[in-house]
Motif scaffolding. Sequence first.
Motif, PDB file in Angstrom:
ATOM      1  N   LEU A  84     -10.105   9.649   2.003  1.00  0.00           N
ATOM      2  CA  LEU A  84     -10.178   7.788   2.917  1.00  0.00           C
ATOM      3  C   LEU A  84     -10.968   8.482   3.626  1.00  0.00           C
ATOM      4  O   LEU A  84     -11.618   7.697   4.169  1.00  0.00           O
ATOM      5  N   TYR A 109      -2.771   3.350  -6.585  1.00  0.00           N
ATOM      6  CA  TYR A 109      -3.892   1.988  -7.099  1.00  0.00           C
ATOM      7  C   TYR A 109      -3.009   1.815  -8.800  1.00  0.00           C
ATOM      8  O   TYR A 109      -2.919   2.976  -8.868  1.00  0.00           O
ATOM      9  N   VAL A 111      -2.817   7.885  -1.383  1.00  0.00           N
ATOM     10  CA  VAL A 111      -2.124   6.658  -1.340  1.00  0.00           C
ATOM     11  C   VAL A 111      -2.672   5.768  -3.165  1.00  0.00           C
ATOM     12  O   VAL A 111      -3.659   7.182  -3.711  1.00  0.00           O
ATOM     13  N   LEU A 155       0.908  -0.828  -0.708  1.00  0.00           N
ATOM     14  CA  LEU A 155      -0.276   0.519   0.126  1.00  0.00           C
ATOM     15  C   LEU A 155       0.908   0.876   0.020  1.00  0.00           C
ATOM     16  O   LEU A 155       1.133   1.506   1.238  1.00  0.00           O
ATOM     17  N   THR A 168      -7.009  -0.994   2.402  1.00  0.00           N
ATOM     18  CA  THR A 168      -7.602   0.519   2.336  1.00  0.00           C
ATOM     19  C   THR A 168      -8.600   0.707   3.174  1.00  0.00           C
ATOM     20  O   THR A 168      -8.113   1.583   4.354  1.00  0.00           O
ATOM     21  N   THR A 189      -8.961  -5.231  -1.896  1.00  0.00           N
ATOM     22  CA  THR A 189      -7.938  -3.276  -2.545  1.00  0.00           C
ATOM     23  C   THR A 189      -8.228  -2.600  -1.531  1.00  0.00           C
ATOM     24  O   THR A 189      -8.410  -2.056  -0.580  1.00  0.00           O
TER      25      THR A 189
END
Length: 211
Positions: free
Chosen positions: A133, A40, A38, A27, A191, A187
């Motif tokens: 997030l 991805y 973050v 991550l 997260t 995922t």
Amino acid sequence: MLEKIKRRIEKHQAQPIGEQRTFAVFLPLVKVDEEWHVLYEVRSNHISQPGETSFPGGAVEEGESFEEAAVRETMEELNVSKESIEVYGEIDFIFNQSHHIRCFVGELKHINPDQLQPNEEVASVFTIPLRYLKENEPEYHTVTLKTEYNHDFPFELISNGKKYKFGKRKHKVPFYRLPNQFLWGFTADFTHRFIEIISEDTNFLEGKNEK
């Protein structure tokens, strides 16, 4: 006989029953416009689950640790050097009858996501701010997993035969609603758990950025 059994069991190293495939993911945290994000990946059409969102990672090879696999896969998929990867540690993992997936968290140092040139397994990359997030939790939806069996399943060897009531397992799947991107499943699980862990820190809850 009993003494032999005792010695054998004393020496045995417990392992999960079944044939779990082992995977490790990374991550990655990156700094974008002075804010932590973050990163991805979007999986390319050349591999399984094309178009899905994932973290850098893959299968653990013989002789390497989970962490070594996560770092190696990140280097290969994002075409970055080992020196640019700083692993902070590991968060909670996923384990079931078919998969054992470990997740490591860390920083991609001195990396501009827009300048990354990933390998053929990665169609593109994108980032999501940590603040987003933190402020937007995933929604969970339940799926029911039912048992299916082949035509030659030996019902005669179990009680009640074809009337045997196999259990139905319910599984909660997380989904983040994002514009033009997908983020769900394993995922999203990692997260959300990552955000939960770091949100236990008062500085993060108050929006303070130490680095």
